[in-house]
Structure formats: C-alpha cells, structure tokens
Write a protein that holds these residues in place. Structure first.
Motif, PDB file in Angstrom:
ATOM      1  N   ALA A   4       0.808  -1.214   0.000  1.00 50.94           N
ATOM      2  CA  ALA A   4       0.000   0.000   0.000  1.00 50.94           C
ATOM      3  C   ALA A   4       0.839   1.261   0.000  1.00 50.94           C
ATOM      4  CB  ALA A   4      -0.947  -0.010   1.198  1.00 50.94           C
ATOM      5  N   GLU A   5       1.802   1.322  -0.860  1.00 48.51           N
ATOM      6  CA  GLU A   5       2.654   2.495  -0.944  1.00 48.51           C
ATOM      7  C   GLU A   5       2.136   3.419  -2.035  1.00 48.51           C
ATOM      8  OE1 GLU A   5       7.226   3.709  -2.102  1.00 48.51           O
ATOM      9  OE2 GLU A   5       6.736   1.656  -1.525  1.00 48.51           O
ATOM     10  N   ARG A   6       1.516   4.544  -1.629  1.00 48.34           N
ATOM     11  CA  ARG A   6       0.988   5.498  -2.590  1.00 48.34           C
ATOM     12  C   ARG A   6       2.144   6.257  -3.207  1.00 48.34           C
ATOM     13  NH1 ARG A   6      -3.375   6.037  -5.808  1.00 48.34           N
ATOM     14  NH2 ARG A   6      -3.471   8.151  -6.570  1.00 48.34           N
ATOM     15  N   THR A   7       2.177   6.311  -4.522  1.00 50.77           N
ATOM     16  CA  THR A   7       3.314   6.939  -5.171  1.00 50.77           C
ATOM     17  C   THR A   7       2.928   7.510  -6.511  1.00 50.77           C
ATOM     18  OG1 THR A   7       5.514   6.576  -6.059  1.00 50.77           O
ATOM     19  CG2 THR A   7       4.032   4.713  -6.147  1.00 50.77           C
ATOM     20  N   SER A   8       3.591   8.582  -6.896  1.00 54.35           N
ATOM     21  CA  SER A   8       3.468   9.105  -8.250  1.00 54.35           C
ATOM     22  C   SER A   8       4.735   8.857  -9.039  1.00 54.35           C
ATOM     23  CB  SER A   8       3.182  10.609  -8.205  1.00 54.35           C
ATOM     24  OG  SER A   8       1.919  10.853  -7.672  1.00 54.35           O
ATOM     25  N   ALA A   9       5.738   8.285  -8.412  1.00 57.20           N
ATOM     26  CA  ALA A   9       7.002   8.043  -9.091  1.00 57.20           C
ATOM     27  C   ALA A   9       7.637   6.789  -8.515  1.00 57.20           C
ATOM     28  CB  ALA A   9       7.936   9.234  -8.904  1.00 57.20           C
ATOM     29  N   THR A  10       7.207   5.638  -8.980  1.00 57.85           N
ATOM     30  CA  THR A  10       7.720   4.388  -8.457  1.00 57.85           C
ATOM     31  C   THR A  10       9.058   4.059  -9.093  1.00 57.85           C
ATOM     32  OG1 THR A  10       6.451   3.222 -10.123  1.00 57.85           O
ATOM     33  CG2 THR A  10       5.447   3.471  -7.965  1.00 57.85           C
ATOM     34  N   GLY A  11       9.789   3.127  -8.431  1.00 58.45           N
ATOM     35  CA  GLY A  11      11.179   2.890  -8.773  1.00 58.45           C
ATOM     36  C   GLY A  11      11.562   2.894 -10.231  1.00 58.45           C
ATOM     37  N   LEU A  12      10.920   2.079 -11.044  1.00 63.28           N
ATOM     38  CA  LEU A  12      11.375   1.960 -12.421  1.00 63.28           C
ATOM     39  C   LEU A  12      10.650   2.893 -13.373  1.00 63.28           C
ATOM     40  CD1 LEU A  12      11.724  -1.881 -12.826  1.00 63.28           C
ATOM     41  CD2 LEU A  12      13.523  -0.194 -12.720  1.00 63.28           C
ATOM     42  N   GLU A  13       9.546   3.460 -12.974  1.00 57.10           N
ATOM     43  CA  GLU A  13       8.713   4.207 -13.898  1.00 57.10           C
ATOM     44  C   GLU A  13       8.367   5.534 -13.267  1.00 57.10           C
ATOM     45  OE1 GLU A  13       6.105   1.250 -13.272  1.00 57.10           O
ATOM     46  OE2 GLU A  13       6.541   0.077 -15.033  1.00 57.10           O
ATOM     47  N   ALA A  14       9.102   6.544 -13.642  1.00 52.06           N
ATOM     48  CA  ALA A  14       9.013   7.809 -12.935  1.00 52.06           C
ATOM     49  C   ALA A  14       7.699   8.525 -13.143  1.00 52.06           C
ATOM     50  CB  ALA A  14      10.159   8.712 -13.375  1.00 52.06           C
ATOM     51  N   HIS A  15       6.956   8.170 -14.163  1.00 50.62           N
ATOM     52  CA  HIS A  15       5.784   8.978 -14.499  1.00 50.62           C
ATOM     53  C   HIS A  15       4.499   8.178 -14.581  1.00 50.62           C
ATOM     54  CE1 HIS A  15       9.000  11.707 -15.305  1.00 50.62           C
ATOM     55  NE2 HIS A  15       9.453  10.913 -16.239  1.00 50.62           N
ATOM     56  N   ILE A  16       4.487   6.940 -14.102  1.00 51.87           N
ATOM     57  CA  ILE A  16       3.261   6.151 -14.117  1.00 51.87           C
ATOM     58  C   ILE A  16       2.547   6.352 -12.785  1.00 51.87           C
ATOM     59  CG2 ILE A  16       2.227   3.884 -14.372  1.00 51.87           C
ATOM     60  CD1 ILE A  16       4.520   3.004 -15.993  1.00 51.87           C
ATOM     61  N   ARG A  17       1.342   6.905 -12.845  1.00 48.37           N
ATOM     62  CA  ARG A  17       0.589   7.160 -11.640  1.00 48.37           C
ATOM     63  C   ARG A  17      -0.065   5.874 -11.154  1.00 48.37           C
ATOM     64  NH1 ARG A  17      -3.778  10.473 -13.481  1.00 48.37           N
ATOM     65  NH2 ARG A  17      -3.485   9.243 -15.366  1.00 48.37           N
ATOM     66  N   TYR A 200      17.764  -3.562 -11.865  1.00 47.89           N
ATOM     67  CA  TYR A 200      17.890  -3.328 -10.435  1.00 47.89           C
ATOM     68  C   TYR A 200      18.776  -2.128 -10.142  1.00 47.89           C
ATOM     69  CZ  TYR A 200      22.544  -5.540 -10.130  1.00 47.89           C
ATOM     70  OH  TYR A 200      23.873  -5.842 -10.284  1.00 47.89           O
ATOM     71  N   LYS A 201      19.753  -1.862 -11.008  1.00 47.25           N
ATOM     72  CA  LYS A 201      20.578  -0.674 -10.818  1.00 47.25           C
ATOM     73  C   LYS A 201      19.793   0.594 -11.136  1.00 47.25           C
ATOM     74  CE  LYS A 201      25.232  -2.554 -11.277  1.00 47.25           C
ATOM     75  NZ  LYS A 201      26.575  -2.349 -11.864  1.00 47.25           N
ATOM     76  N   LEU A 202      18.972   0.541 -12.200  1.00 52.37           N
ATOM     77  CA  LEU A 202      18.129   1.687 -12.517  1.00 52.37           C
ATOM     78  C   LEU A 202      17.177   1.962 -11.368  1.00 52.37           C
ATOM     79  CD1 LEU A 202      17.096   3.844 -14.450  1.00 52.37           C
ATOM     80  CD2 LEU A 202      15.621   2.111 -15.498  1.00 52.37           C
ATOM     81  N   LYS A 203      16.572   0.927 -10.818  1.00 51.20           N
ATOM     82  CA  LYS A 203      15.652   1.090  -9.693  1.00 51.20           C
ATOM     83  C   LYS A 203      16.376   1.694  -8.498  1.00 51.20           C
ATOM     84  CE  LYS A 203      12.449  -1.462  -6.742  1.00 51.20           C
ATOM     85  NZ  LYS A 203      13.035  -1.101  -5.443  1.00 51.20           N
ATOM     86  N   ARG A 204      17.574   1.213  -8.218  1.00 50.45           N
ATOM     87  CA  ARG A 204      18.334   1.716  -7.076  1.00 50.45           C
ATOM     88  C   ARG A 204      18.642   3.204  -7.237  1.00 50.45           C
ATOM     89  NH1 ARG A 204      23.671  -1.453  -6.489  1.00 50.45           N
ATOM     90  NH2 ARG A 204      22.212  -3.121  -5.965  1.00 50.45           N
ATOM     91  N   VAL A 206      16.997   5.444  -9.238  1.00 49.29           N
ATOM     92  CA  VAL A 206      15.775   6.256  -9.194  1.00 49.29           C
ATOM     93  C   VAL A 206      15.260   6.371  -7.761  1.00 49.29           C
ATOM     94  CG1 VAL A 206      13.391   6.442  -9.989  1.00 49.29           C
ATOM     95  CG2 VAL A 206      15.185   5.756 -11.582  1.00 49.29           C
ATOM     96  N   ASN A 207      15.364   5.307  -6.986  1.00 49.49           N
ATOM     97  CA  ASN A 207      14.995   5.390  -5.577  1.00 49.49           C
ATOM     98  C   ASN A 207      15.833   6.435  -4.855  1.00 49.49           C
ATOM     99  OD1 ASN A 207      13.025   3.457  -5.816  1.00 49.49           O
ATOM    100  ND2 ASN A 207      14.246   1.802  -4.936  1.00 49.49           N
ATOM    101  N   ALA A 208      17.140   6.475  -5.157  1.00 50.01           N
ATOM    102  CA  ALA A 208      18.021   7.469  -4.543  1.00 50.01           C
ATOM    103  C   ALA A 208      17.622   8.881  -4.972  1.00 50.01           C
ATOM    104  CB  ALA A 208      19.472   7.184  -4.912  1.00 50.01           C
ATOM    105  N   MET A 209      17.252   9.034  -6.242  1.00 50.77           N
ATOM    106  CA  MET A 209      16.772  10.339  -6.711  1.00 50.77           C
ATOM    107  C   MET A 209      15.525  10.766  -5.954  1.00 50.77           C
ATOM    108  SD  MET A 209      17.126  10.275 -10.865  1.00 50.77           S
ATOM    109  CE  MET A 209      18.700  10.339 -11.726  1.00 50.77           C
ATOM    110  N   GLU A 210      14.570   9.849  -5.839  1.00 53.49           N
ATOM    111  CA  GLU A 210      13.305  10.169  -5.178  1.00 53.49           C
ATOM    112  C   GLU A 210      13.516  10.556  -3.721  1.00 53.49           C
ATOM    113  OE1 GLU A 210      10.214   7.350  -7.689  1.00 53.49           O
ATOM    114  OE2 GLU A 210      11.134   6.574  -5.870  1.00 53.49           O
ATOM    115  N   ALA A 211      14.517   9.958  -3.085  1.00 51.40           N
ATOM    116  CA  ALA A 211      14.783  10.242  -1.677  1.00 51.40           C
ATOM    117  C   ALA A 211      15.492  11.575  -1.472  1.00 51.40           C
ATOM    118  CB  ALA A 211      15.611   9.111  -1.070  1.00 51.40           C
ATOM    119  N   SER A 212      15.967  12.191  -2.545  1.00 53.55           N
ATOM    120  CA  SER A 212      16.747  13.426  -2.398  1.00 53.55           C
ATOM    121  C   SER A 212      16.231  14.542  -3.295  1.00 53.55           C
ATOM    122  CB  SER A 212      18.223  13.150  -2.711  1.00 53.55           C
ATOM    123  OG  SER A 212      18.377  12.654  -4.039  1.00 53.55           O
ATOM    124  N   LEU A 213      14.924  14.576  -3.556  1.00 54.42           N
ATOM    125  CA  LEU A 213      14.369  15.594  -4.446  1.00 54.42           C
ATOM    126  C   LEU A 213      14.564  17.007  -3.900  1.00 54.42           C
ATOM    127  CD1 LEU A 213      11.009  13.949  -5.605  1.00 54.42           C
ATOM    128  CD2 LEU A 213      13.189  14.054  -6.827  1.00 54.42           C
TER     129      LEU A 213
END
Length: 300
Positions: A4-17, A200-204, A206-213
């Motif tokens: 149940a993680e609400r997100t607008s920018a999930t790990g691999l797909e930055a723009h899929i709501r 998995y590297k792309l996901k890692r 993008v996750n780092a990007m999302e954590a430091s916006l």
C-alpha cells in the motif's frame, strides 16, 4: 515486502501514476525484480525504460486497451484482460498508454528476470544454439503455464509474512526455463546489448533520486549508487530512459510537485521548497517549462 505504498514516481517508472502494492526489494536483485501496481484508469503517455533484462507484464485484474510504440512509430493496440501478458526485450525506451474498460481495478505485475538466469536456462534447453539469441516479443498473449508460475510469484510477493528469497529465486528459475523453452527466437539479435543498464541498478538509482528531491543534484553520488563511473553511468542511464540523469531528476521533481499540487493544500512556495527550489520564481519557471502551465494554473 512493501504494501500500500501510494506513489506518483515508483522505482522503475518515474511517471506512471498509481499505487504500488508490493515489491521484491529484499530478493537478490540480480536474479529477479518484481512489482505489483494498481494503475490509473486512463494513462495518456508512459515511457518504459530499456534495460538489460527482459520484462514480463502480467494482468492481474481488469480489462483495458493498451497501446505501445517506439519513438516515431505508429501505435499498436492490444485488448487485454486478467491473465494476459506482455513480454518485452526492447533495447530502446518505448511509449505506452491505456484506457481501462472494466469496473474492476487495473492491476498488473512487472517482472524483470536476471539476464544470467535466463542465459543459463537457454543454455540448458538449447545447447545447440550458438551466437545471437533473444526472446520473442509478445503483446497481449495468453499462456496458462506461465500464468501458473506468475500466480505463485504473486502469492509469495503479497504474503503477509516474511517473503522467502529462496522461494522467489526458485520461481524465477522456473519462469526462465519456461521462457527458454517456449519463447526463444534464435534468428534475432542479442537478448539485449550487453552494455545496457540492469533494471535493479536503474531502480536503485531512481529510488536514490526520489529520496533526495529536496537536495541538489549530484551525478557522482548516483554513479556511485550504480557502481559505475560518471561517464559510463550517464551514457547507460540515457540509453535506458531517453533522458540524462539531471533531466530525469527534474522530471521526478515535477512529478512530485504535480502530486502535491493536486493532493495537498500546501502553498506553492512550500511545494517548491519540498522539491528543491529555494526561489518560488525559479520553481514556477521550471514547472512551466516542463509541464506547460504555471503551478497555480495546474492546481486549478
């Protein structure tokens, strides 16, 4: 496991709501990467990254018209329902859009199989194959044997207790063997370019990007996260997503800003601060450039 993680920018797909229901974050990343999403009922455009591993998208519920295309190509449509699947091995980013036609929610599972796992399965089942190998592309297909394996993956991924890494790896091996037996295309080019970015590297990253916006962009930190030089990382990241790391970071910021504008009552100044802009005018300028309208108009 994450639920149940609400997100607008999930790990691999930055723009899929949508809402991420589960993910295999704790499973050995280079063997398999899986996520389950509830998708929005209408999506106008999504860029799916091109990564090293083949991607399986399996429909868990709902009916929808899904269209796909590579840049500059015509849209190709598929009518899909529960248990239909897509198999993609594209070496370039491609675009998707869809419209849900059923009252049920549109739920899908994404699985990226580790390339070494798939190659071992191919070698075991096709020892006579030499040279270039890849899997066939499938859009809106149906395979009862594959569905049974994917259902076991879904059950384990959404289990309320501790997800078993060993179990997930075992299912991934079975899926790899099934694909090697039934979907091998020996006449095509390589599965993917060997210098593509692993999922998995792309996901890692993008996750780092999302954590430091809210922080300044640092290419070196992201390259370190991927275990690559800055030059090598930048080149492979752009090949996978169609954007440079800095451009992608800005798009993530704008995705988060759009979410906050619609879903919260935060002031535009505070939203700008939340996504890394100390100046309201600078935030509005970047937002208008990327989105097409000022933040105040987008909120209205």
């Amino acid at each position: 496991m994450h639920t149940a993680e609400r997100t607008s920018a999930t790990g691999l797909e930055a723009h899929i709501r949508g809402e991420r229901l589960a993910a295999s974050d704790d499973v050995a990343a280079n063997d398999v990467l899986a996520q389950i999403f509830i998708r929005e009922r209408i999506e106008q455009s999504v860029i799916v990254p091109a990564v090293a591993e083949p991607l399986i998208v399996w429909v868990l519920s709902g009916q929808a018209t899904i269209e796909e295309r590579e840049a500059g190509e015509e849209w190709m449509a598929s009518e899909v329902t529960q248990d239909d699947f897509f198999l993609t091995t594209t070496a370039v980013p491609y675009e998707m859009r869809w419209r849900v036609s059923s009252p049920e929610p549109f739920v899908v599972m994404h699985i990226y199989l580790g390339l070494q796992l798939l190659e071992r399965a191919i070698q075991e089942n096709h020892q006579q194959v030499t040279g270039s190998i890849r899997l066939r592309e499938v859009s809106g297909g149906r395979d009862e044997g594959l569905s049974r394996l994917l259902e076991q993956f879904r059950i384990e991924l959404t289990h309320r207790g501790e997800t078993s890494t060993l179990w997930m790896q075992g299912i991934a091996q079975c899926i790899a063997v099934h694909l090697a037996r039934n979907y091998l295309d020996v006449d095509a080019q390589n599965i993917v370019p060997r210098n593509a970015l692993p999922a998995y590297k792309l996901k890692r990253v993008v996750n780092a990007m999302e954590a430091s916006l809210a922080e300044a962009f640092h290419l070196g930190d992201l390259a370190h996260e991927a275990g690559m030089s800055e030059y090598h990382f930048s080149r492979l990241f752009k090949r996978a997503t169609g954007h440079s790391p800095s451009q992608y970071f800005i798009k993530l910021r704008m995705t988060k800003a759009k979410q906050l504008l619609v879903e919260t009552g935060m002031s535009i100044i505070d939203i700008g601060l939340d996504v890394g802009y100390s100046s309201a005018s600078h935030f509005s300028q970047v937002f208008k450039r990327e989105v097409g309208v000022p933040p105040s108009h987008y909120r209205q």
